[in-house]
Design a protein around this motif. Structure first.
Motif, PDB file in Angstrom:
ATOM      1  N   THR A  95       0.827  -1.202   0.000  1.00 49.17           N
ATOM      2  CA  THR A  95       0.000   0.000   0.000  1.00 49.17           C
ATOM      3  C   THR A  95       0.865   1.258   0.000  1.00 49.17           C
ATOM      4  N   LEU A  96       1.896   1.260   0.833  1.00 56.52           N
ATOM      5  CA  LEU A  96       2.778   2.424   0.899  1.00 56.52           C
ATOM      6  C   LEU A  96       3.549   2.621  -0.402  1.00 56.52           C
ATOM      7  N   GLU A  97       3.997   1.542  -1.030  1.00 60.56           N
ATOM      8  CA  GLU A  97       4.697   1.652  -2.323  1.00 60.56           C
ATOM      9  C   GLU A  97       3.770   2.237  -3.386  1.00 60.56           C
ATOM     10  N   SER A 102       2.293   7.071  -6.614  1.00 57.72           N
ATOM     11  CA  SER A 102       1.310   8.088  -6.996  1.00 57.72           C
ATOM     12  C   SER A 102       1.818   9.490  -6.653  1.00 57.72           C
ATOM     13  N   LEU A 103       2.404   9.637  -5.466  1.00 58.66           N
ATOM     14  CA  LEU A 103       2.941  10.934  -5.070  1.00 58.66           C
ATOM     15  C   LEU A 103       4.124  11.345  -5.940  1.00 58.66           C
ATOM     16  N   GLU A 104       4.935  10.391  -6.343  1.00 57.77           N
ATOM     17  CA  GLU A 104       6.074  10.707  -7.194  1.00 57.77           C
ATOM     18  C   GLU A 104       5.611  11.275  -8.533  1.00 57.77           C
ATOM     19  N   GLY A 105       4.538  10.721  -9.084  1.00 57.07           N
ATOM     20  CA  GLY A 105       3.980  11.259 -10.325  1.00 57.07           C
ATOM     21  C   GLY A 105       3.484  12.682 -10.158  1.00 57.07           C
ATOM     22  N   ILE A 110       4.403  18.702 -10.856  1.00 61.11           N
ATOM     23  CA  ILE A 110       4.654  20.029 -10.277  1.00 61.11           C
ATOM     24  C   ILE A 110       6.007  20.560 -10.730  1.00 61.11           C
ATOM     25  N   GLU A 111       7.024  19.707 -10.717  1.00 59.73           N
ATOM     26  CA  GLU A 111       8.355  20.132 -11.167  1.00 59.73           C
ATOM     27  C   GLU A 111       8.337  20.552 -12.629  1.00 59.73           C
TER      28      GLU A 111
END
Length: 128
Positions: A95-97, A102-105, A110-111
């Motif tokens: 679940t954490l992975e 998802s957060l990395e995307g 944003i970058e």
């Protein structure tokens, strides 16, 4: 969000009292059901039945948004003991992975925006 005691009719068998009590105390639903049935069979027939019926009338039905908040809290909770609600270490890691991917995307998006010409133009317009 504070914990409140509700009847969980979505996960309940009769009126959702055992499921609601299990969510409130952070236990597995099956364990609460076994405890209630054991108390009923071991001599507390009238008291257990009376308490179950009273709770089914006194407790409010669980609101829809409450289910989502509980689910999001329990998704990231490690199960240390078999009777606790939560996930096994393997499932929690999966679940954490998934959440981190998802957060990395989102961070990449944003970058990309912050380093783009569009961001620079929008920033200049906001300064005017």
């Amino acid at each position: 969000m504070s914990k409140e005691l509700y009847r969980d009719t979505a996960n309940g068998k009769l009126s959702g009292v055992c499921a609601g009590v299990a969510h409130y105390f952070g236990m597995e639903v099956w364990l609460v059901r076994i405890l209630v049935i054991s108390a009923f069979l071991l001599g507390g027939n009238f008291l257990v039945l009376l308490a179950y019926i009273a709770l089914s009338f006194m407790l409010e039905k669980q609101p829809a948004n409450y289910v989502e908040s509980i689910k999001s809290q329990q998704e990231h909770k490690l199960k240390n003991k078999p009777w606790q609600a939560g996930q096994s270490p393997e499932r929690l890691l999966d679940t954490l992975e998934r959440d981190m991917a998802s957060l990395e995307g989102k961070v990449r998006d944003i970058e990309a925006y912050v380093t783009s010409d569009t961001f620079k133009v929008n920033r200049e317009f906001s300064k005017l």
